[in-house]
Motif scaffolding. Sequence first.
Motif, PDB file in Angstrom:
ATOM      1  N   MET A 189       0.829  -1.210   0.000  1.00 21.95           N
ATOM      2  CA  MET A 189       0.000   0.000   0.000  1.00 21.95           C
ATOM      3  C   MET A 189       0.862   1.258   0.000  1.00 21.95           C
ATOM      4  N   SER A 190       2.004   1.201   0.658  1.00 22.71           N
ATOM      5  CA  SER A 190       2.849   2.398   0.767  1.00 22.71           C
ATOM      6  C   SER A 190       3.427   2.814  -0.585  1.00 22.71           C
ATOM      7  N   LEU A 191       3.580   1.847  -1.507  1.00 18.59           N
ATOM      8  CA  LEU A 191       4.189   2.138  -2.811  1.00 18.59           C
ATOM      9  C   LEU A 191       3.242   1.942  -3.989  1.00 18.59           C
ATOM     10  N   GLY A 192       2.058   1.393  -3.732  1.00 15.27           N
ATOM     11  CA  GLY A 192       1.176   1.055  -4.838  1.00 15.27           C
ATOM     12  C   GLY A 192       1.689  -0.132  -5.629  1.00 15.27           C
ATOM     13  N   VAL A 193       2.404  -1.042  -4.940  1.00 17.25           N
ATOM     14  CA  VAL A 193       2.975  -2.229  -5.571  1.00 17.25           C
ATOM     15  C   VAL A 193       2.071  -3.421  -5.271  1.00 17.25           C
ATOM     16  N   PRO A 194       1.795  -4.286  -6.251  1.00 15.85           N
ATOM     17  CA  PRO A 194       0.905  -5.412  -6.004  1.00 15.85           C
ATOM     18  C   PRO A 194       1.518  -6.432  -5.052  1.00 15.85           C
ATOM     19  N   VAL A 195       0.657  -7.060  -4.255  1.00 15.86           N
ATOM     20  CA  VAL A 195       1.064  -8.096  -3.322  1.00 15.86           C
ATOM     21  C   VAL A 195       0.354  -9.388  -3.727  1.00 15.86           C
ATOM     22  N   TYR A 196       1.120 -10.440  -3.956  1.00 17.64           N
ATOM     23  CA  TYR A 196       0.569 -11.717  -4.384  1.00 17.64           C
ATOM     24  C   TYR A 196       0.797 -12.759  -3.295  1.00 17.64           C
ATOM     25  N   PHE A 197      -0.214 -13.596  -3.045  1.00 23.25           N
ATOM     26  CA  PHE A 197      -0.130 -14.648  -2.042  1.00 23.25           C
ATOM     27  C   PHE A 197      -0.167 -16.008  -2.733  1.00 23.25           C
ATOM     28  N   PHE A 198       0.818 -16.848  -2.423  1.00 20.05           N
ATOM     29  CA  PHE A 198       0.931 -18.161  -3.054  1.00 20.05           C
ATOM     30  C   PHE A 198       0.938 -19.250  -1.994  1.00 20.05           C
ATOM     31  N   ASP A 199       0.086 -20.249  -2.185  1.00 20.19           N
ATOM     32  CA  ASP A 199       0.018 -21.381  -1.274  1.00 20.19           C
ATOM     33  C   ASP A 199       1.199 -22.300  -1.549  1.00 20.19           C
ATOM     34  N   SER A 200       2.138 -22.357  -0.611  1.00 20.91           N
ATOM     35  CA  SER A 200       3.344 -23.147  -0.839  1.00 20.91           C
ATOM     36  C   SER A 200       3.144 -24.630  -0.567  1.00 20.91           C
ATOM     37  N   ALA A 201       1.943 -25.006  -0.138  1.00 26.62           N
ATOM     38  CA  ALA A 201       1.656 -26.424   0.079  1.00 26.62           C
ATOM     39  C   ALA A 201       1.163 -27.109  -1.198  1.00 26.62           C
ATOM     40  N   ARG A 202       0.930 -26.348  -2.246  1.00 30.61           N
ATOM     41  CA  ARG A 202       0.490 -26.944  -3.508  1.00 30.61           C
ATOM     42  C   ARG A 202       1.640 -27.733  -4.143  1.00 30.61           C
ATOM     43  N   ASP A 203       1.368 -28.436  -5.213  1.00 31.58           N
ATOM     44  CA  ASP A 203       2.408 -29.192  -5.899  1.00 31.58           C
ATOM     45  C   ASP A 203       3.608 -28.296  -6.184  1.00 31.58           C
ATOM     46  N   ARG A 204       4.802 -28.779  -5.822  1.00 32.00           N
ATOM     47  CA  ARG A 204       6.014 -27.965  -5.896  1.00 32.00           C
ATOM     48  C   ARG A 204       6.293 -27.460  -7.310  1.00 32.00           C
ATOM     49  N   GLU A 205       6.211 -28.343  -8.280  1.00 34.69           N
ATOM     50  CA  GLU A 205       6.505 -27.946  -9.649  1.00 34.69           C
ATOM     51  C   GLU A 205       5.465 -26.976 -10.191  1.00 34.69           C
TER      52      GLU A 205
END
Length: 215
Positions: A189-205
Motif C-alpha cells: 500500500m505504501s508504494l502502490g505495488v501489487p502483493v501476491y499470495f501463493f500457497d506453498s503447500a500446492r504441488d512444488r513444480e
Amino acid sequence: MQTAAPACFANGTTLGADGGGNLLSEFQVIYLTGAPAAGKSSTAHALKERVQPVEVWEFGDRLRQHLSQTTPMISQEDLRRDSARVITPADVAAVDRQLVEWTAKVRGSSHVIIDSHPVTKERYGFRVTPYSLADFARLAPTKIWVLYCSPEVTLERIGSDAAGRPMISPEEARMHTQMQASVAITYGMSLGVPVYFFDSARDREDLLAELVSRF
C-alpha cells in the motif's frame, strides 16, 4: 482519459504509469516473504536455477554475516532460536542499508529476489522489525510475493526439519502468517505495488511454474 504519471522513488527508479509494479526496466525486484517454514529460501534458490539472471539476497544469512563480526561462531540456527536475544533493531537497520545499496547496484543487470521476514517468533511472543517506509521506498521492489501454508503444514515442516525454529502451536502458526501478511500489505500500500499470495503447500513444480511465469 487522463493518464497517471509514473511514480518516482528516492533512488531514481520509476514505476510504470499503471502502478502495477512494472518498473521501466526488463528486470524484476521481488520482495519474497512469509512465515517460517513457508518455503522462502528453497523457493528462491529453485527460481535462481530456472530464471536467468537472478540474484538472491537472503536477509537471514546476511544478518548472520553482519553479526559474525562481533560473534564469530553464530549460526543461522542461533538466529532462529532466539533472535531477540542476539539481534538488535540497530543490526537489522544496518543490514537494511546494505540491502538497499546492493539492490541499487544489481537491479540494472539482473532480476533480484529478496528473501526476508520481519516478524519473528520470540520466547515472549512475537517481534516485528520492519523496514521504515522510507527505506522500503528506496528499495523500490516491483512486486511483493507472500508464501503461506496452513498451520498443519507449518507444524509438519518444523517437526521434520526444525533448523533452529521453535516448535509452535497451531494458533501461533496462524497468527505468524497473518502478521507477516499484514506487514507485506502495508509495504504494498505504501508504494502502490501489487502483493501476491501463493500457497506453498500446492504441488512444488506447479508452484515454481506459476512463479517463473511472473518474471
